[in-house]
Motif scaffolding. Structure first.
Motif, PDB file in Angstrom:
ATOM      1  N   ALA A   1     -28.146  -6.673  46.163  1.00  0.00           N
ATOM      2  CA  ALA A   1     -28.294  -5.262  46.536  1.00  0.00           C
ATOM      3  C   ALA A   1     -28.896  -5.119  47.930  1.00  0.00           C
ATOM      4  O   ALA A   1     -28.452  -4.279  48.720  1.00  0.00           O
ATOM      5  CB  ALA A   1     -29.157  -4.536  45.495  1.00  0.00           C
TER       6      ALA A   1
ATOM      7  N   ASN B   1     -19.743  -3.297  46.321  1.00  0.00           N
ATOM      8  CA  ASN B   1     -20.833  -2.917  45.407  1.00  0.00           C
ATOM      9  C   ASN B   1     -20.376  -3.005  43.959  1.00  0.00           C
ATOM     10  O   ASN B   1     -21.097  -3.501  43.093  1.00  0.00           O
ATOM     11  CB  ASN B   1     -21.324  -1.498  45.701  1.00  0.00           C
TER      12      ASN B   1
ATOM     13  N   GLY C   1     -23.548   2.573  45.728  1.00  0.00           N
ATOM     14  CA  GLY C   1     -24.351   2.814  46.914  1.00  0.00           C
ATOM     15  C   GLY C   1     -24.144   4.222  47.421  1.00  0.00           C
ATOM     16  O   GLY C   1     -23.074   4.801  47.260  1.00  0.00           O
TER      17      GLY C   1
ATOM     18  N   MET D   1     -29.155   1.767  46.926  1.00  0.00           N
ATOM     19  CA  MET D   1     -28.351   0.858  46.110  1.00  0.00           C
ATOM     20  C   MET D   1     -28.865   0.938  44.677  1.00  0.00           C
ATOM     21  O   MET D   1     -30.075   0.906  44.456  1.00  0.00           O
ATOM     22  CB  MET D   1     -28.482  -0.588  46.603  1.00  0.00           C
TER      23      MET D   1
END
Length: 173
Positions: A56, A129, A138, A153
């Motif tokens: 992340a 992501n 995100g 995130m």
């Protein structure tokens, strides 16, 4: 000599462990091993959590670097209020092939605008992501009347099906 007590023979004393002593030892060792196994499982869980947090953090810094590299897109407001796409959203540019964003300016082709690059950046970032983090998403928010951006995130750390962990990065491009 009938009244003289007999001395005990020391060599005939029982030697070794009794069954109760062995059972107590086995129980103590079993509890110790269970504690060791629990400690190892907790260590594996902490390792998995730190791996997801590292991913992340890398994703947040990846978008920050993309934003800093595309000042034209920032000036155009292309990175303001970026939210994760829904499950039915599609990206306008296919990033699976990994093609280069900017078209060469020689041979008559035009270069991509800052907004085009921002669109591709956001699409690639959202895809990464979703692929790298469980329920990964995100978002980017621009502070009102400021030049600060906040990159958020979030991901599902406990496998509950909804994000429960968050990493926040503030930057001024």
């Amino acid at each position: 000599m009938k009244n003289v007590p007999r001395l005990r023979d020391v060599s005939r004393r029982p030697s070794g462990f009794s069954l109760i002593e062995v059972l107590v030892t086995v129980a103590i060792v079993a509890f110790g091993l269970m504690g060791l196994i629990a400690l190892m499982l907790k260590g594996l869980q902490a390792n998995a959590e730190s791996t997801l947090r590292s991913i992340a953090i890398n994703q947040a810094y990846d978008m920050a670097d993309r934003m800093r590299a595309n000042f034209t897109g920032i000036a155009a407001g292309s990175y303001t209020d970026v939210v994760p796409p829904g499950s039915t959203s599609t990206c306008p540019i296919d990033t699976a092939a990994g093609e280069n964003v900017a078209a060469p300016t020689t041979s008559g082709l035009t270069a991509c605008s800052g907004s085009d690059v921002a669109t591709k950046d956001k699409c690639a970032w959202h895809k990464a992501n979703a692929l790298l983090l469980p329920s990964g998403a995100g978002a980017i928010c621009k502070e009102v009347d400021e030049n600060w951006y906040t990159i958020n995130m979030s991901w599902d750390d406990d496998k509950s099906g909804r994000p429960n962990k968050t990493f926040v990065l503030r930057l001024e491009p």
